[in-house]
Design a protein around this motif. Structure first.
Motif, short mmCIF file in Angstrom:
data_model
loop_
_atom_site.label_atom_id
_atom_site.label_comp_id
_atom_site.label_asym_id
_atom_site.label_seq_id
_atom_site.Cartn_x
_atom_site.Cartn_y
_atom_site.Cartn_z
N TYR A 122 -45.13 108.56 65.97
CA TYR A 122 -43.98 107.72 66.29
C TYR A 122 -44.45 106.28 66.38
O TYR A 122 -45.63 106.00 66.60
CB TYR A 122 -43.35 108.15 67.62
N ASP A 123 -43.51 105.37 66.25
CA ASP A 123 -43.78 103.95 66.38
C ASP A 123 -44.29 103.63 67.79
O ASP A 123 -43.73 104.14 68.78
CB ASP A 123 -42.48 103.19 66.09
N ALA A 124 -45.31 102.82 67.90
CA ALA A 124 -45.91 102.48 69.20
C ALA A 124 -44.89 101.85 70.14
O ALA A 124 -44.92 102.08 71.36
CB ALA A 124 -47.10 101.56 69.00
N GLN A 125 -43.96 101.06 69.62
CA GLN A 125 -42.93 100.44 70.46
C GLN A 125 -42.01 101.50 71.05
O GLN A 125 -41.64 101.43 72.22
CB GLN A 125 -42.14 99.42 69.65
N PHE A 126 -41.66 102.51 70.27
CA PHE A 126 -40.83 103.61 70.75
C PHE A 126 -41.55 104.36 71.86
O PHE A 126 -40.96 104.67 72.90
CB PHE A 126 -40.50 104.55 69.58
N GLY A 128 -43.87 103.19 73.84
CA GLY A 128 -43.90 102.30 75.00
C GLY A 128 -42.59 102.31 75.76
O GLY A 128 -42.57 102.33 77.00
N GLU A 129 -41.48 102.33 75.03
CA GLU A 129 -40.16 102.35 75.68
C GLU A 129 -39.94 103.67 76.41
O GLU A 129 -39.44 103.69 77.54
CB GLU A 129 -39.05 102.13 74.63
N ARG A 131 -42.26 105.60 77.67
CA ARG A 131 -43.14 105.58 78.86
C ARG A 131 -42.52 104.74 79.97
O ARG A 131 -42.56 105.11 81.14
CB ARG A 131 -44.51 105.02 78.49
N ARG A 132 -41.95 103.61 79.61
CA ARG A 132 -41.30 102.74 80.60
C ARG A 132 -40.16 103.49 81.28
O ARG A 132 -40.04 103.46 82.51
CB ARG A 132 -40.77 101.47 79.93
#
Length: 143
Positions: A122-126, A128-129, A131-132
């Motif tokens: 998956y995209d690293a930004q996805f 990160g979101e 996880r947040r």
């Protein structure tokens, strides 16, 4: 069973569900090891898991591996249920009809029969979101 055919999976009829099955984690395990319920969640130390979760979709297990806490690298294991299993009620019929993620849970152990060396990440930004959101107490997104 074809992808467009869905029936509610329960311990009584789970033998009709075709694998292979996958489990994502950061734990360093070996073929023959058993994944068991009764341990803390890969995502939240406050939760002790009553079931072991798995999927027939490698990318879904990859997401679980990428989301899991721990120092190890994300890993996707090929697993075989040792007992009955059912649809994961956290996703089945929640957003889409049926179980399009082919996600399941079992109170019985899963035996590791192999490791998938590669899966579509998956995209690293996805990640990160997600996880947040988990850290903000929205663990139900992935549990």
């Amino acid at each position: 069973m074809h992808d467009d055919e869905w029936f509610a999976v329960s311990a009584e009829n789970c033998h009709q569900v075709e694998g292979p099955f996958f489990h994502g984690t950061r734990a360093d395990l070996s073929v023959g090891d058993l994944l068991r319920a009764g341990f803390t969640s890969n995502y939240d130390d406050r939760i002790v898991m009553n079931h072991v979760y798995f999927t027939a979709v490698p990318k879904g297990a990859g997401l679980a591996a990428e989301m899991a806490r721990g120092a190890g690298r994300p890993r996707v294991y090929v697993v075989a249920p040792t007992g009955g299993f059912e649809d994961d009620p956290n996703v089945t019929n929640k957003k889409f009809r049926g179980n399009p993620t082919r996600s399941y849970r079992s109170a019985s152990p899963l035996r590791i029969v192999g490791e998938l060396e590669c899966w579509e990440p998956y995209d690293a930004q996805f990640i990160g979101e997600l996880r947040r959101r988990v850290q903000e107490g929205m663990g139900e997104i992935i549990n």
